[in-house]
Enzyme design. Sequence first.
Site, PDB file in Angstrom:
ATOM      1  CG  ASP A 147      -1.952   0.990   1.209  1.00 38.35           C
ATOM      2  OD1 ASP A 147      -2.177   1.341  -0.052  1.00 38.35           O
ATOM      3  OD2 ASP A 147      -2.832   0.557   2.152  1.00 38.35           O
ATOM      4  CG  ASP A 187      -3.349   3.623  -2.991  1.00 40.02           C
ATOM      5  OD1 ASP A 187      -4.689   2.995  -3.618  1.00 40.02           O
ATOM      6  OD2 ASP A 187      -2.836   3.667  -2.115  1.00 40.02           O
ATOM      7  CD  GLU A 188      -5.367  -1.046  -1.035  1.00 45.15           C
ATOM      8  OE1 GLU A 188      -5.223  -2.191  -0.589  1.00 45.15           O
ATOM      9  OE2 GLU A 188      -6.112   0.160  -0.778  1.00 45.15           O
TER      10      GLU A 188
END
Length: 431
Positions: free
Chosen positions: A36, A130-131
Amino acid sequence: MSRSQITRGARLTQADVAPHADGRRDDAGCPVLHVDMDAFYASCELRSRPDLVGLPVIVGGDGSRGVVTAATYEARRYGIHSAMPMSRAKRLCPDVVILPPDFALYAEVSAGVMAVFRDVTPLVEPLSLDEAFLDVSGAIRRLGPPAVIAEDIRSRVHDEQGITCSVGVASTKFVAKLASTRAKPDGLLVVPADRVVSFLHPLPVGELWGVGEKTEQALLRLGLATVGDVAHTPVDTLVRALGHAAGTHLAALAWGRDPRPVEVPEGEKSIGNEETFPRDVDDPEVVRRELLRLSEKVASRLRQQGYAGRTVVLKVRFADFSTISRSRTLRSPTDVGRDIYGTARDLFEALGLQRARLRLVGVRVEGLVDVDEAPRQMMLDEPELGWREAEQAVDRAGARFGRGSVRPARLLRTGEDDGFGGAPVAPRPRG
DNA sequence: TCTGGGGTCCTTCAGCTC
DNA sequence: TCTGGAGCTGAAGGACCC
């Protein structure tokens, strides 16, 4: 990997439990990584604005109805968090630096980060820009144990993209995700497979994946405050309170049971766009124009990604924030803005609203299929070259002269931001 | 305080077919 | 011919996630 790389961040940690007596590695049986990015959008912006490092910075629309999309950890110290109304964020920290979002930049950085992940393993399941989850079981012989792989990923993301990330290492997706959250910012947390229960049970119920505000309230009403409380509650009680899927799911998660494998996603299930008006709107003509703009945008995205969809969904949010949706399933899938708009407009007219004040409208297309496999329903009066071909030509013009360079005449209004980007430009006359 | 935008999944209900 | 139940699909709304 160098020693300096390993110690960067200085947060190589484990669940706070006693070490194994027999000397086994704590990350044995923990092939799932959840990676993350830390304050992703804000971190991307700070790469090109080093002067803002260390200051409270938020990313988000600065309009009257904007919300915070991302906040640096300095901004979070003021109580600012994502999804908070901008007006409130500014009250909490009058000196906060506000940056408009640049999604093209975030997509570019995200692609670089995902490339690092795919360098490690093909089993990458992105959850958002983003993860992602990674299953590294096939990479252990080549690259080392999961914790070493995780540190290597953190170093590469930092060195190649200039941002930091946090990684959770565990035996299941759910626990890996919890671990990365608790490792933030710029950290690594391993939860050994045989300590999952002692890691989970003290946590508040709100930490369980799938427990939001409503479910948390429902659980608290039952007197269940911690994950351990949920674990020791009969499944029937949870099912009665939350429904079958949520009840059985939470009962399993509370004991660390999460059979879902890391899966490479197959494709989108729906594509849609929605827009909140700067001020509530009660003029049906303004709403129709917005529906046309959104429909064209959705159709363009469908064609760009090679999809056609069968169900058109209209979403309407009223001034009091109550929201309704209406949908219609077409005889065959479409990627034509004209068809999507026609259906969305019919659905809107069928509501029979008498100048109701609307806050938002949205158009979504579901039931996506590969456009090459989509059966086409030809109308008796449809010309051989129809709207689809016209809109494809518009796509080509947009690729060459800029998105929005050609658009429906109804959307041509000087100085009006229609979301296509750039100033409205009329198509050049032919011949 | 006053709530964006893009998505997924689940539940409930109604209508249809067998 | 009528009826009730099962199973399926579509529609609508809600909750959740980032």
